[in-house]
Design a protein around this motif. Structure first.
Motif, PDB file in Angstrom:
ATOM      1  N   TYR A 115       1.004  -1.003  -0.266  1.00  0.00           N
ATOM      2  CA  TYR A 115      -0.068  -0.008   0.392  1.00  0.00           C
ATOM      3  C   TYR A 115       0.609   1.607   0.040  1.00  0.00           C
ATOM      4  O   TYR A 115       1.904   1.651   0.852  1.00  0.00           O
ATOM      5  CB  TYR A 115      -0.753  -0.791   1.150  1.00  0.00           C
ATOM      6  CG  TYR A 115      -1.675   1.556   1.753  1.00  0.00           C
ATOM      7  CD1 TYR A 115      -2.427   1.525   0.379  1.00  0.00           C
ATOM      8  CD2 TYR A 115      -1.380   2.313   2.928  1.00  0.00           C
ATOM      9  CE1 TYR A 115      -3.417   3.026   1.191  1.00  0.00           C
ATOM     10  CE2 TYR A 115      -1.963   3.614   3.268  1.00  0.00           C
ATOM     11  CZ  TYR A 115      -3.057   3.547   2.064  1.00  0.00           C
ATOM     12  OH  TYR A 115      -3.836   5.233   2.467  1.00  0.00           O
ATOM     13  N   ARG A 134       2.163  -1.330  15.275  1.00  0.00           N
ATOM     14  CA  ARG A 134       1.192  -2.795  15.501  1.00  0.00           C
ATOM     15  C   ARG A 134       0.503  -2.788  17.133  1.00  0.00           C
ATOM     16  O   ARG A 134       0.087  -3.013  17.291  1.00  0.00           O
ATOM     17  CB  ARG A 134       2.495  -3.535  15.632  1.00  0.00           C
ATOM     18  CG  ARG A 134       2.086  -5.222  16.089  1.00  0.00           C
ATOM     19  CD  ARG A 134       3.505  -6.380  16.049  1.00  0.00           C
ATOM     20  NE  ARG A 134       2.948  -7.045  15.196  1.00  0.00           N
ATOM     21  CZ  ARG A 134       2.842  -7.906  16.820  1.00  0.00           C
ATOM     22  NH1 ARG A 134       1.878  -7.456  17.972  1.00  0.00           N
ATOM     23  NH2 ARG A 134       1.926  -9.134  16.438  1.00  0.00           N
ATOM     24  N   ASP A 177      -2.792  -0.666  14.536  1.00  0.00           N
ATOM     25  CA  ASP A 177      -3.316  -2.361  13.996  1.00  0.00           C
ATOM     26  C   ASP A 177      -1.593  -3.132  13.197  1.00  0.00           C
ATOM     27  O   ASP A 177      -1.040  -2.476  13.185  1.00  0.00           O
ATOM     28  CB  ASP A 177      -4.014  -2.157  12.453  1.00  0.00           C
ATOM     29  CG  ASP A 177      -5.176  -2.715  12.471  1.00  0.00           C
ATOM     30  OD1 ASP A 177      -4.152  -4.356  12.103  1.00  0.00           O
ATOM     31  OD2 ASP A 177      -5.662  -2.786  11.496  1.00  0.00           O
ATOM     32  N   ASP A 202      -1.606  -4.753  11.466  1.00  0.00           N
ATOM     33  CA  ASP A 202      -1.608  -4.317   9.256  1.00  0.00           C
ATOM     34  C   ASP A 202      -1.400  -2.863   9.577  1.00  0.00           C
ATOM     35  O   ASP A 202      -1.900  -2.166   9.798  1.00  0.00           O
ATOM     36  CB  ASP A 202      -3.275  -4.788   8.844  1.00  0.00           C
ATOM     37  CG  ASP A 202      -2.646  -4.459   7.131  1.00  0.00           C
ATOM     38  OD1 ASP A 202      -1.690  -3.928   7.134  1.00  0.00           O
ATOM     39  OD2 ASP A 202      -3.237  -5.473   6.645  1.00  0.00           O
ATOM     40  N   ARG A 203      -0.218  -2.205   9.280  1.00  0.00           N
ATOM     41  CA  ARG A 203       0.052  -1.331   9.446  1.00  0.00           C
ATOM     42  C   ARG A 203      -0.422  -0.005   8.578  1.00  0.00           C
ATOM     43  O   ARG A 203      -1.213   0.779   8.484  1.00  0.00           O
ATOM     44  CB  ARG A 203       1.461  -0.005   9.698  1.00  0.00           C
ATOM     45  CG  ARG A 203       2.665  -0.610  10.623  1.00  0.00           C
ATOM     46  CD  ARG A 203       2.872  -2.003  10.687  1.00  0.00           C
ATOM     47  NE  ARG A 203       4.163  -2.349  12.240  1.00  0.00           N
ATOM     48  CZ  ARG A 203       4.436  -3.113  12.384  1.00  0.00           C
ATOM     49  NH1 ARG A 203       3.992  -4.322  11.891  1.00  0.00           N
ATOM     50  NH2 ARG A 203       5.210  -3.111  13.261  1.00  0.00           N
ATOM     51  N   SER A 204      -0.714  -0.572   6.824  1.00  0.00           N
ATOM     52  CA  SER A 204      -1.349  -0.844   5.503  1.00  0.00           C
ATOM     53  C   SER A 204      -2.707   0.081   6.474  1.00  0.00           C
ATOM     54  O   SER A 204      -3.143   0.864   6.212  1.00  0.00           O
ATOM     55  CB  SER A 204      -1.607  -1.028   4.565  1.00  0.00           C
ATOM     56  OG  SER A 204      -2.293  -2.474   5.048  1.00  0.00           O
ATOM     57  N   ASN A 205      -3.011  -0.975   7.026  1.00  0.00           N
ATOM     58  CA  ASN A 205      -4.542  -0.483   7.230  1.00  0.00           C
ATOM     59  C   ASN A 205      -4.969   0.627   8.341  1.00  0.00           C
ATOM     60  O   ASN A 205      -5.696   1.221   8.608  1.00  0.00           O
ATOM     61  CB  ASN A 205      -5.480  -1.452   7.801  1.00  0.00           C
ATOM     62  CG  ASN A 205      -6.712  -2.085   8.049  1.00  0.00           C
ATOM     63  OD1 ASN A 205      -7.377  -1.557   6.963  1.00  0.00           O
ATOM     64  ND2 ASN A 205      -7.663  -2.476   8.706  1.00  0.00           N
ATOM     65  N   HIS A 212       8.212  -5.035   8.043  1.00  0.00           N
ATOM     66  CA  HIS A 212       6.244  -4.596   7.457  1.00  0.00           C
ATOM     67  C   HIS A 212       6.185  -4.270   6.596  1.00  0.00           C
ATOM     68  O   HIS A 212       5.892  -3.368   5.961  1.00  0.00           O
ATOM     69  CB  HIS A 212       5.507  -4.184   8.611  1.00  0.00           C
ATOM     70  CG  HIS A 212       4.159  -4.288   8.003  1.00  0.00           C
ATOM     71  ND1 HIS A 212       3.111  -5.431   8.502  1.00  0.00           N
ATOM     72  CD2 HIS A 212       3.239  -3.310   7.636  1.00  0.00           C
ATOM     73  CE1 HIS A 212       1.716  -5.586   8.795  1.00  0.00           C
ATOM     74  NE2 HIS A 212       2.114  -4.271   7.654  1.00  0.00           N
ATOM     75  N   ARG A 246       4.108  -4.892   3.934  1.00  0.00           N
ATOM     76  CA  ARG A 246       3.119  -4.357   2.756  1.00  0.00           C
ATOM     77  C   ARG A 246       2.947  -2.623   3.113  1.00  0.00           C
ATOM     78  O   ARG A 246       1.989  -2.682   2.672  1.00  0.00           O
ATOM     79  CB  ARG A 246       2.165  -4.767   3.452  1.00  0.00           C
ATOM     80  CG  ARG A 246       1.520  -6.487   3.556  1.00  0.00           C
ATOM     81  CD  ARG A 246       0.300  -6.912   3.465  1.00  0.00           C
ATOM     82  NE  ARG A 246       0.522  -6.958   5.873  1.00  0.00           N
ATOM     83  CZ  ARG A 246      -0.171  -8.021   5.987  1.00  0.00           C
ATOM     84  NH1 ARG A 246      -1.614  -7.954   6.034  1.00  0.00           N
ATOM     85  NH2 ARG A 246       0.212  -8.333   7.671  1.00  0.00           N
TER      86      ARG A 246
END
Length: 332
Positions: free
Chosen positions: A47, A89, A129, A131-134, A156, A158
């Motif tokens: 992302y 995170r 999160d 999911d850092r992108s989220n 990470h 992503r």
């Protein structure tokens, strides 16, 4: 000594039994290299945020002064007129859902000790999160920001990034330079050649091809009252209990000794949770802890419990370099 402590000691001081872990290290290296290659090649999607993303991370397991550096970056960017947000995170956090916006009134159990410390100190918009992108998407939906700082997340992939800053403990370095589980490295040491800047915590001067920074004690803060005193509050030779549940507790104890106090060390695992009974030490003396530990102890603090506030002070060369990077990133 806990097993994790014995393993850390072996990584940094050596132990013949580590040779037995070499086959697992080879597998770990192969997986780590393959995963990064998949994202760099586009085989796995990453992302890309609409604003610049700066990752502040580690290549080693253990503490390197990342949270104080994040706080310095927040204030430095704000002083240049930039609206900054942070994603993390949220290691150890148990929020009702993710992504989760961290607020100052939340508990460390809910928000995570490091994210809560950052928010209470700076008031920065911060989202946790795994999911850092989220986390970035959600934070940008709530806030108009010029820049995102990613607390940790070097591995990470992503989340695409515009700048990678890697912090290293100058005293411990890269240990035996081996990857997990035979050593402390999260990625092979050659990964450092690809990052934008390496900062050595505690280095006396800028190492070749890198930068230095120090953690400077600035004040003692009383957990129960919030009263702020200068570090001269305790005289030279003061005996006290010292609590540290961080990646490298010995660095904190050494800081107290450098202030000419006589700390009785009480190391705990990184991100440890505490109870009042655990912290009733004998003899009765003042208790000094890290700010990260303080966010978990304030609710049951005794009148003579304090935390030592520290400020990251990067070298002038890093400040000049970082300002040039900021100018480039925000002008794009």
């Amino acid at each position: 000594m806990a097993f994790s402590d014995r393993l850390l000691e072996a990584w940094y001081k050596g132990h013949p039994a580590l040779v037995l872990l070499r086959p697992f290290e080879l597998l770990y290296r192969r997986v780590a290299r393959g995963r990064r290659k998949a994202f760099l090649s586009g085989a796995k999607p990453a992302y890309r945020a609409p604003v610049p993303v700066i990752v502040v991370g580690n290549i080693t397991v253990g503490g390197t002064g990342k949270t104080p550096m994040i706080l310095w970056l927040i204030e430095h960017c704000r002083a240049r007129g930039l609206e900054v947000g942070v994603v993390s995170r949220g290691y150890g956090a148990k929020p009702p859902q993710t992504p989760w916006r961290v607020r100052a009134e939340q508990s460390a159990a809910e928000a995570g000790d490091e994210p809560l410390m950052i928010v209470r100190r700076s008031g920065v918009p911060l989202m946790i999160d795994p999911d850092r992108s989220n986390a970035v998407r959600t934070l940008l939906a709530e806030e108009s920001l010029d820049l995102i700082l990613c607390d940790d997340g070097l591995q990470h992939y992503r989340l695409a990034r515009d700048l990678e800053l890697v912090l290293i403990d100058a005293a411990r370095g890269l240990g035996n330079r081996r990857c997990l589980p035979a050593g402390p490295l999260r990625e092979p040491a050659e990964r450092l050649a690809d990052v934008d800047a390496v900062l050595h915590n505690g280095a006396a001067s800028d190492p070749a091809g890198a930068f230095s920074f120090v953690l400077q004690p600035s004040a003692l803060v009383n957990l129960a009252s919030g009263e702020r005193r200068g570090i001269e509050h305790f005289p030279a030779g003061q005996a006290l209990h010292a609590l540290a549940g961080i990646g490298n507790p010995q660095r904190f104890f050494a800081t107290l000794e450098a202030l000419n106090w006589r700390p009785i060390p009480h190391p705990f695992p990184d991100h440890a949770a505490y109870t009042a009974d655990q912290l009733r030490f004998s003899p009765e003396l003042p208790l000094v802890m890290t700010e990260k530990d303080a966010v978990k102890c304030r609710a049951f603090a005794a009148p003579d419990w304090w935390y030592l506030a520290v400020e990251a002070q990067p070298s002038p060369a890093f400040v000049a370099w970082f300002d040039a990077q900021l100018e480039r990133l925000v002008a794009r």
